[in-house]
Design an enzyme around this catalytic site. Sequence first.
Site, short mmCIF file in Angstrom:
data_model
loop_
_atom_site.label_atom_id
_atom_site.label_comp_id
_atom_site.label_asym_id
_atom_site.label_seq_id
_atom_site.Cartn_x
_atom_site.Cartn_y
_atom_site.Cartn_z
N LYS A 248 9.36 71.70 94.96
CA LYS A 248 10.00 72.47 93.89
C LYS A 248 11.35 71.84 93.58
CE LYS A 248 11.10 77.21 92.50
NZ LYS A 248 11.02 78.64 92.84
N GLU A 336 3.08 94.07 96.43
CA GLU A 336 3.74 95.34 96.14
C GLU A 336 2.96 96.54 96.66
OE1 GLU A 336 5.10 92.30 93.19
OE2 GLU A 336 3.12 93.00 93.85
N ARG A 364 2.68 97.50 89.71
CA ARG A 364 1.53 96.95 90.41
C ARG A 364 1.10 97.81 91.60
NH1 ARG A 364 1.25 91.11 89.56
NH2 ARG A 364 1.04 90.69 91.77
#
Length: 591
Positions: A248, A336, A364
């Site tokens: 990344k 979640e 969610r």
Amino acid sequence: MPNNILDTITFPDDLRKIPQKKLPQLAKELREFIINIVATKEGHLGASLGVVELTIALHYVFNTPDDILVWDVGHQAYGHKILTGRKEIFHTNRQLGGISGFPKRAESIYDTFGVGHSSTAISAALGMAIASKLKGEKDRQHIAVVGDASIASGMAFEALNHAGVTDTNLLIILNDNAIGIDPSVGALKNYFTKVKLNGAKEADTIFEALNFNYSGPIDGHNIDLVIAELERLKNVSGPKVLHIITTKGKGLRQAEENQVVYHAPGKFDALTGNLPPKNNQLQPPKFQDVFGKTLVELASENEKIIGITPAMPTGSSLKFMMDIFPQRAFDVGIAEQHAVTFSAGMATQGFTVFCNIYSTFLQRAYDQVIHDVCLQKIPVIFCLDRAGIVGEDGATHHGIFDLAYLNCIPNLIIFVPRNETELRNIMFTAQLGLDLPIFIRYPRGRGSILDWKKPFNLINIGTAEILKEGNKILLLTLGPVCHNALKAINLLSPSQRKRVGCVDLRFLKPLDETLLHELFQKYETVITVEDGTAVGGMGSAIVSFASPHYKTTIKMLGIPDVFPEHGTVEELQSKFGISSEAIYKTIKIYL
């Protein structure tokens, strides 16, 4: 003549005309283009830099948009946007009226599925692959690009479980960089690390066990290797996984070395990569930091306090507690639903659980909120960060639905602190013990008080607060939007100002009905102001309260029945009538 290869490319058809040996140079140019734009316009940087070679290879090998490419989350899709017709308007990224920071179906036929929340790509691509099979489209390819943090989510596993028993032309690219926004966590991350170190043994991967044809891991920055493997997999039938290893922030030293900060670094120097010097001028704190520091303060005195977040320790500032009390603070990954029920389980055993979830992500876990928390009256303390309009991240991230979707659930408390002191005090109050779960909702960004760290005071549950007296028009507000309301009143002439009152409701549930009865008997007009949906929100609750008793005129100001686009918070508040200037204009109508 064009100065570089990127100048010759508008759509992937142009890309496919480039000799393969020139693609490493194109990758260099694409990185520089992304860096130069994001340095001045801001946005998500590290994720897109990490998949430059993969992005080029995918559009080079596959016949997009006929072959379907689905990006998970979408933080990493800047290169994709630039190569699919949006290079000339990429500078408008995340600005009001400009292109979205995430793939969006209405924006381009190359954006095959709208994303912004994680772990949806495999399900969507599988649905598309089965649809193609039903339509007899034998040669159409379906590719889902998923990160190692996203694939650990429950929804991704549900999709893998289904896909493994289908005979579909589905390719999952596992983009393994060991980080989402924060470093990846959990047993699956540890497993991927072992695979990277030791290589994958024949039939010895979790994907082979789920009936996927697994290949890799390979270097995701070796563009020739990636292209060769994609070409090979085009001719392999059934569900497949290609495991690639990437970095990344690749190509910008600071972004590689500080991946959390450079996920979305704000403005920076495109030449050096350095961030601007910090503003040493004393500023009010961010609400998230007030949460994080207050939690540490409370946890130092109350050993029963636990902190939980699904994959956002830095964004929520739970990291402060993780650093000081690592045994009592948990990052559960992009999960979640698990975070909510895990919190409930701990709370049943006598712990005081603070569960910090962004407002948009709590959506969610709605069933878990209802079934596992509220139905059982388990007193979890939910801290909903990024509530209300959040700005440039746009429709997928605005936290505007929480007031409406929570208010209809029995057995809960909803509190909206208007400033940092109120946030501290409600956290202090909640950890002393409540009979019901509480949802504390606060915005992205900074508060309004410099001297915020004051001694704690108890807050009486269900009490509103009068901020300014009046006699004709009442502004009934909820949370920090009260500052806009008070500024609007100050724009009036002195004589008009006396006629307008302002009350901060603070609690949407339970309502301060005692004070509301007094207010409705006193004022001719009530204007409700909220940083959430007008449909089902605070205004709707006030209308429901008042309609059996009063004929008072009620005007509701809030987000209308739309998904707000991206833009600055100020631009969007103005557009939807809840900026100070817009509220002032509404007051004038009723005066």
